[in-house]
Write a protein that holds these residues in place. Structure first.
Motif, PDB file in Angstrom:
ATOM      1  N   MET A  79       9.335   6.080   0.894  1.00  0.00           N
ATOM      2  CA  MET A  79      10.513   5.978   1.373  1.00  0.00           C
ATOM      3  C   MET A  79      11.335   4.717   0.508  1.00  0.00           C
ATOM      4  SD  MET A  79      11.711   8.434   3.173  1.00  0.00           S
ATOM      5  CE  MET A  79      13.472   7.532   3.424  1.00  0.00           C
ATOM      6  N   ASN A  80      10.791   3.726   0.390  1.00  0.00           N
ATOM      7  CA  ASN A  80      11.084   2.585  -0.286  1.00  0.00           C
ATOM      8  C   ASN A  80      11.389   2.914  -1.693  1.00  0.00           C
ATOM      9  OD1 ASN A  80      11.226   1.086   2.020  1.00  0.00           O
ATOM     10  ND2 ASN A  80       9.516   0.030   1.707  1.00  0.00           N
ATOM     11  N   ILE A  81      10.369   3.614  -2.332  1.00  0.00           N
ATOM     12  CA  ILE A  81      10.715   3.986  -3.503  1.00  0.00           C
ATOM     13  C   ILE A  81      11.907   5.061  -3.876  1.00  0.00           C
ATOM     14  CG2 ILE A  81       9.440   5.369  -5.581  1.00  0.00           C
ATOM     15  CD1 ILE A  81       6.701   4.602  -4.398  1.00  0.00           C
ATOM     16  N   GLY A  82      11.881   5.852  -2.814  1.00  0.00           N
ATOM     17  CA  GLY A  82      13.066   6.712  -2.905  1.00  0.00           C
ATOM     18  C   GLY A  82      14.532   6.032  -2.776  1.00  0.00           C
ATOM     19  N   MET A 178      13.669  -2.757   4.478  1.00  0.00           N
ATOM     20  CA  MET A 178      13.210  -1.465   4.169  1.00  0.00           C
ATOM     21  C   MET A 178      12.292  -0.924   5.089  1.00  0.00           C
ATOM     22  SD  MET A 178      15.044  -0.711   1.252  1.00  0.00           S
ATOM     23  CE  MET A 178      14.100   0.157   0.037  1.00  0.00           C
ATOM     24  N   TYR A 179      11.611   0.244   5.180  1.00  0.00           N
ATOM     25  CA  TYR A 179      10.558   0.807   5.798  1.00  0.00           C
ATOM     26  C   TYR A 179       9.232  -0.333   5.520  1.00  0.00           C
ATOM     27  CZ  TYR A 179      12.370   5.197   6.619  1.00  0.00           C
ATOM     28  OH  TYR A 179      13.557   6.306   7.152  1.00  0.00           O
ATOM     29  N   ASP A 180       8.655  -0.736   6.613  1.00  0.00           N
ATOM     30  CA  ASP A 180       7.684  -1.359   6.927  1.00  0.00           C
ATOM     31  C   ASP A 180       6.217  -0.780   6.017  1.00  0.00           C
ATOM     32  OD1 ASP A 180       5.201  -3.023   7.349  1.00  0.00           O
ATOM     33  OD2 ASP A 180       6.426  -3.879   9.290  1.00  0.00           O
ATOM     34  N   GLU A 181       5.650  -1.322   5.051  1.00  0.00           N
ATOM     35  CA  GLU A 181       4.838  -0.749   4.149  1.00  0.00           C
ATOM     36  C   GLU A 181       3.463  -0.993   4.756  1.00  0.00           C
ATOM     37  OE1 GLU A 181       5.703  -2.157   0.430  1.00  0.00           O
ATOM     38  OE2 GLU A 181       7.258  -0.691  -0.100  1.00  0.00           O
ATOM     39  N   ARG A 182       3.135  -1.622   5.680  1.00  0.00           N
ATOM     40  CA  ARG A 182       1.890  -2.023   6.514  1.00  0.00           C
ATOM     41  C   ARG A 182       1.448  -0.563   7.245  1.00  0.00           C
ATOM     42  NH1 ARG A 182       3.236  -7.215   9.624  1.00  0.00           N
ATOM     43  NH2 ARG A 182       5.156  -6.202   9.852  1.00  0.00           N
ATOM     44  N   LEU A 183       2.580   0.213   7.453  1.00  0.00           N
ATOM     45  CA  LEU A 183       2.169   1.312   8.560  1.00  0.00           C
ATOM     46  C   LEU A 183       2.191   2.587   8.059  1.00  0.00           C
ATOM     47  CD1 LEU A 183       5.280   0.106  11.052  1.00  0.00           C
ATOM     48  CD2 LEU A 183       2.772  -0.762  10.819  1.00  0.00           C
ATOM     49  N   GLN A 187       6.221   4.955  11.233  1.00  0.00           N
ATOM     50  CA  GLN A 187       7.357   3.990  10.534  1.00  0.00           C
ATOM     51  C   GLN A 187       8.652   4.267  10.984  1.00  0.00           C
ATOM     52  OE1 GLN A 187       4.954   5.902   8.589  1.00  0.00           O
ATOM     53  NE2 GLN A 187       6.305   7.354   8.042  1.00  0.00           N
ATOM     54  N   ASP A 188       8.838   5.485  11.466  1.00  0.00           N
ATOM     55  CA  ASP A 188      10.161   5.558  11.881  1.00  0.00           C
ATOM     56  C   ASP A 188      10.584   4.825  13.243  1.00  0.00           C
ATOM     57  OD1 ASP A 188      10.810   7.337   9.692  1.00  0.00           O
ATOM     58  OD2 ASP A 188       9.963   9.144  10.835  1.00  0.00           O
ATOM     59  N   ASN A 228      -2.188   9.291  15.006  1.00  0.00           N
ATOM     60  CA  ASN A 228      -0.937   8.824  15.718  1.00  0.00           C
ATOM     61  C   ASN A 228      -1.322   7.874  16.852  1.00  0.00           C
ATOM     62  OD1 ASN A 228       0.648  10.407  14.003  1.00  0.00           O
ATOM     63  ND2 ASN A 228       0.887  12.005  15.442  1.00  0.00           N
ATOM     64  N   GLY A 229      -2.484   8.277  17.569  1.00  0.00           N
ATOM     65  CA  GLY A 229      -2.817   7.507  18.749  1.00  0.00           C
ATOM     66  C   GLY A 229      -3.472   6.051  18.024  1.00  0.00           C
ATOM     67  N   LYS A 230      -3.921   6.093  17.117  1.00  0.00           N
ATOM     68  CA  LYS A 230      -4.293   4.841  16.310  1.00  0.00           C
ATOM     69  C   LYS A 230      -3.119   3.898  15.912  1.00  0.00           C
ATOM     70  CE  LYS A 230      -6.549   3.171  12.524  1.00  0.00           C
ATOM     71  NZ  LYS A 230      -7.361   3.546  10.883  1.00  0.00           N
ATOM     72  N   TRP A 231      -2.255   4.496  15.309  1.00  0.00           N
ATOM     73  CA  TRP A 231      -1.110   3.777  14.828  1.00  0.00           C
ATOM     74  C   TRP A 231      -0.010   3.370  15.818  1.00  0.00           C
ATOM     75  CZ3 TRP A 231      -0.674   1.108  10.449  1.00  0.00           C
ATOM     76  CH2 TRP A 231      -1.589   1.383   9.615  1.00  0.00           C
ATOM     77  N   ASN A 232      -0.057   4.180  16.844  1.00  0.00           N
ATOM     78  CA  ASN A 232       0.937   3.612  18.052  1.00  0.00           C
ATOM     79  C   ASN A 232       0.405   2.102  18.649  1.00  0.00           C
ATOM     80  OD1 ASN A 232       2.141   5.934  18.184  1.00  0.00           O
ATOM     81  ND2 ASN A 232       1.026   6.596  19.950  1.00  0.00           N
ATOM     82  N   VAL A 233      -0.830   1.976  18.604  1.00  0.00           N
ATOM     83  CA  VAL A 233      -1.371   0.582  19.022  1.00  0.00           C
ATOM     84  C   VAL A 233      -1.216  -0.354  18.048  1.00  0.00           C
ATOM     85  CG1 VAL A 233      -3.439  -0.667  19.763  1.00  0.00           C
ATOM     86  CG2 VAL A 233      -2.989   1.704  20.801  1.00  0.00           C
TER      87      VAL A 233
END
Length: 340
Positions: A79-82, A178-183, A187-188, A228-233
């Motif tokens: 997204m950030n590149i775009g 911008m979007y957080d590139e750690r995620l 990220q939305d 998804n469950g992992k990244w929620n936390v």
């Protein structure tokens, strides 16, 4: 409607050969003027025929379509590149796993201007193919399956916490970042949290509609739910309050089963056994009722598969969140270093 401004459509892609043609076909059917758009496909190093297909489309429509590379592979980098490469006054973020109503882009721009919102999105019709895929789609559009997810359940529109994908004025990213590139995922939600914290508004409109192709295999849905469950936390650890409580119900469910089951032999305390039995009895009763009721929207033949899929979805999600708890310290350290 009177058309003002130029629209940049940004689409992260990775191994989307199965879906990319349908996605692009729906874009060609948009009622928004092509001369007022550009479509930027950001490829994360696809190993299938996605790059070949995209280059063919770009060669046929060089004024409309550009293909950019994303060596980091994940969606926030894409997204950030775009966004940085785009020329539009408006940024419309799309997903290659989807098809879009013919007025999708025009509705996004109209709703942005009519509501004054900073981000707008619409309702998702979740679809798939085959017996397992159709059962998964039914699970992902039920209250028992996904909780109070407004854009999946086709509830009433209005100002909300988040929307799928999103459409924005370009100036928003100058204001909130911008979007957080750690995620890698979620990220939305994190971006929408920053929008709300800055005083911005997010609007869900029934006039904006898309068709999303969900996973069509048990292996695929397990992998998606676990991730998804992992990244929620992980997201919650660096951006508290970005996700609603319903995202952590599967974690509580899995933890309660583990705790009750562990305490029974250690304490020989029967109430723990009764608590576990009662919880599971209630869960599988709700599972059965929801499987039957939701399957009737398509065919009762899907009820047995849905009865199996509900616990697969919820437990995979919960185990992903549980694993993330153990990964939190290293993730927080890495995130802090990248912020420096």
């Amino acid at each position: 409607m009177s058309i003002h401004g130029f629209v940049s459509v940004v689409i992260p892609v990775l191994n989307e050969e199965k879906y990319i043609d349908r996605c692009i076909d729906s874009l060609f059917k948009q009622d928004f003027p092509q001369e007022k758009m550009e479509w930027l496909f950001i490829d994360g190093g696809s190993g299938d025929r996605t790059p070949e297909k995209l280059e063919k489309y770009a060669a046929e429509h060089p004024q409309l379509i550009r293909v950019l590379n994303n060596e980091h592979r994940t969606a926030p980098y894409a997204m950030n590149i775009g966004i940085r490469a785009s020329r539009g006054e408006y940024i419309v973020r799309l997903d290659a796993h989807s098809e879009y109503a013919s007025d999708y882009i025009s509705s996004c721009i109209r709703v942005l201007n009519e509501t004054g919102a900073d981000n707008v999105g619409g309702f998702v019709e979740t679809v798939s193919s085959g017996y397992i895929g159709n059962a998964i789609a039914l699970v992902l559009t039920s209250r028992f399956g996904v909780g109070n997810s407004q854009f999946r359940l086709n509830k009433k529109g209005g100002f909300v916490d988040t929307v799928p994908f999103g459409a924005f004025r370009r100036e928003l990213f100058d204001r909130v970042g911008m979007y957080d590139e750690r995620l890698t995922r979620i990220q939305d939600y994190e971006l929408n949290h920053r929008i709300r914290k800055s005083g911005g508004k997010i609007y869900l409109s029934p006039d904006i509609r898309l068709k999303y192709y969900c996973r069509d295999s048990i292996k695929g849905i397990i992998k998606q739910c676990f991730t998804n469950g992992k990244w929620n936390v992980l997201v919650q650890s660096i951006c508290a309050g970005s996700l609603p409580l319903r995202h952590f119900v599967p974690l509580a469910f899995v933890l309660s089963i583990i705790v009750f089951a562990a305490l029974i032999p250690v304490t020989r305390f029967m109430p723990f056994a009764w608590a576990l039995a009662g919880e599971l009895a209630l869960y599988f009763t709700l599972d059965l009722v929801s499987s039957i009721r939701q399957s009737l929207k398509k065919s009762i033949k899907y009820a047995p598969m849905m009865f199996v899929l509900y616990p697969i979805v919820h437990i995979s999600y919960g185990i992903g969140s549980l694993c993330a708890l153990f990964a939190l310290p290293s993730f927080i350290r890495r995130s802090a270093k990248r912020r420096q």
